[in-house]
Design a protein around this motif. Structure first.
Motif, PDB file in Angstrom:
ATOM      1  N   ARG A  12       0.847  -1.190   0.000  1.00 22.48           N
ATOM      2  CA  ARG A  12       0.000   0.000   0.000  1.00 22.48           C
ATOM      3  C   ARG A  12       0.884   1.242   0.000  1.00 22.48           C
ATOM      4  O   ARG A  12       1.830   1.345   0.799  1.00 22.48           O
ATOM      5  CB  ARG A  12      -0.898   0.059   1.234  1.00 22.48           C
ATOM      6  N   THR A  14       0.275   5.303   0.334  1.00 19.94           N
ATOM      7  CA  THR A  14      -0.790   6.253   0.629  1.00 19.94           C
ATOM      8  C   THR A  14      -0.248   7.678   0.716  1.00 19.94           C
ATOM      9  O   THR A  14       0.874   7.921   1.158  1.00 19.94           O
ATOM     10  CB  THR A  14      -1.501   5.902   1.945  1.00 19.94           C
ATOM     11  N   GLU A  19      -4.764   6.263  -2.265  1.00 21.12           N
ATOM     12  CA  GLU A  19      -4.145   4.995  -1.922  1.00 21.12           C
ATOM     13  C   GLU A  19      -3.815   4.286  -3.233  1.00 21.12           C
ATOM     14  O   GLU A  19      -4.684   4.155  -4.100  1.00 21.12           O
ATOM     15  CB  GLU A  19      -5.072   4.115  -1.093  1.00 21.12           C
ATOM     16  N   ARG A  21      -2.409   0.748  -4.927  1.00 24.73           N
ATOM     17  CA  ARG A  21      -2.203  -0.674  -4.620  1.00 24.73           C
ATOM     18  C   ARG A  21      -2.673  -1.507  -5.803  1.00 24.73           C
ATOM     19  O   ARG A  21      -3.298  -1.005  -6.738  1.00 24.73           O
ATOM     20  CB  ARG A  21      -2.957  -1.073  -3.361  1.00 24.73           C
TER      21      ARG A  21
END
Length: 216
Positions: A12, A14, A19, A21
């Motif tokens: 991940r 952020t 975010e 991913r």
């Protein structure tokens, strides 16, 4: 669990608004729908592979198949990471980074697209900043490159805002005519000087690192 065999599933990246991913299959369908609604105005041609000009259903299929193909071809010597960018929990585009012989060269090249409805809000800059933090701060990249057509002013502005410097041109053929791309390069020093976006990386475990050609 799939993460036992593909640990990048837990990665991940952020920022304050985003975010980044790998998507689930349903989320991949969602980001394909974003592409189907448009990734650039009709008269613009920002991509050397002109997938953005395909009919909507074919654009969506291109996104899905490209994502699957890159994961399927992944090796430690030749990899491409497509990170879906989520804003307020919904996908808005894809930020990628790619490398060959990364263990030796420590160089990545990146590309991205953002749905038309999400452009003009600074999200493209934030996506790239997130990717650069992953590359430089977490993976030890020594050089990041980007290519944009010389008339793609918005993409070039993002690169220069983040510290990239001109690094020559590439000449390719698109629809039987020569097109010129500006090549840009970013060093760790220039990245550190221009990094302004807070970025947090989680899930980059010891099991992930060999996938990039790095020691665990």
């Amino acid at each position: 669990m799939i993460a036992d065999h593909w640990p990048l599933r837990g990665l991940r990246v952020t920022t304050p608004r985003l975010e980044l991913r790998l998507p689930t299959e349903d989320e991949l369908a969602e980001v394909a729908d974003v592409a189907a609604h448009g990734v650039h105005p009709p008269r613009e041609r920002p991509f050397l592979t002109p997938w953005g000009e395909l009919p909507p259903a074919e654009r969506a299929l291109h996104v899905v198949q490209s994502h699957w193909a890159r994961l399927g071809r992944w090796t430690a010597r030749d990899w491409a990471l497509d990170l879906v960018a989520f804003h307020q929990g919904r996908p808005v585009g894809i930020q990628d980074m790619r490398a060959k012989e990364y263990a030796v060269r420590r160089e990545i090249v990146s590309g991205s697209w953002l749905g038309l409805d999400h452009q003009g809000k600074g999200l493209g800059t934030e996506m790239r900043a997130a990717m650069l933090h992953l590359a430089f701060a977490e993976l030890g990249t020594r050089s990041a490159t980007s290519l944009s057509f010389t008339d793609n002013h918005s993409s070039l502005a993002v690169s220069r805002r983040l510290g990239y410097r001109d690094d020559g041109i590439d000449r390719d053929v698109l629809d039987g005519r020569v097109v010129v791309s500006q090549r840009l390069r970013l060093t760790p020093e220039a990245w550190a000087e221009h990094a302004r976006t807070p970025v947090t990386v989680t899930g980059l475990t010891a099991a992930c690192r060999p996938l990039f050609g790095l020691p665990a």
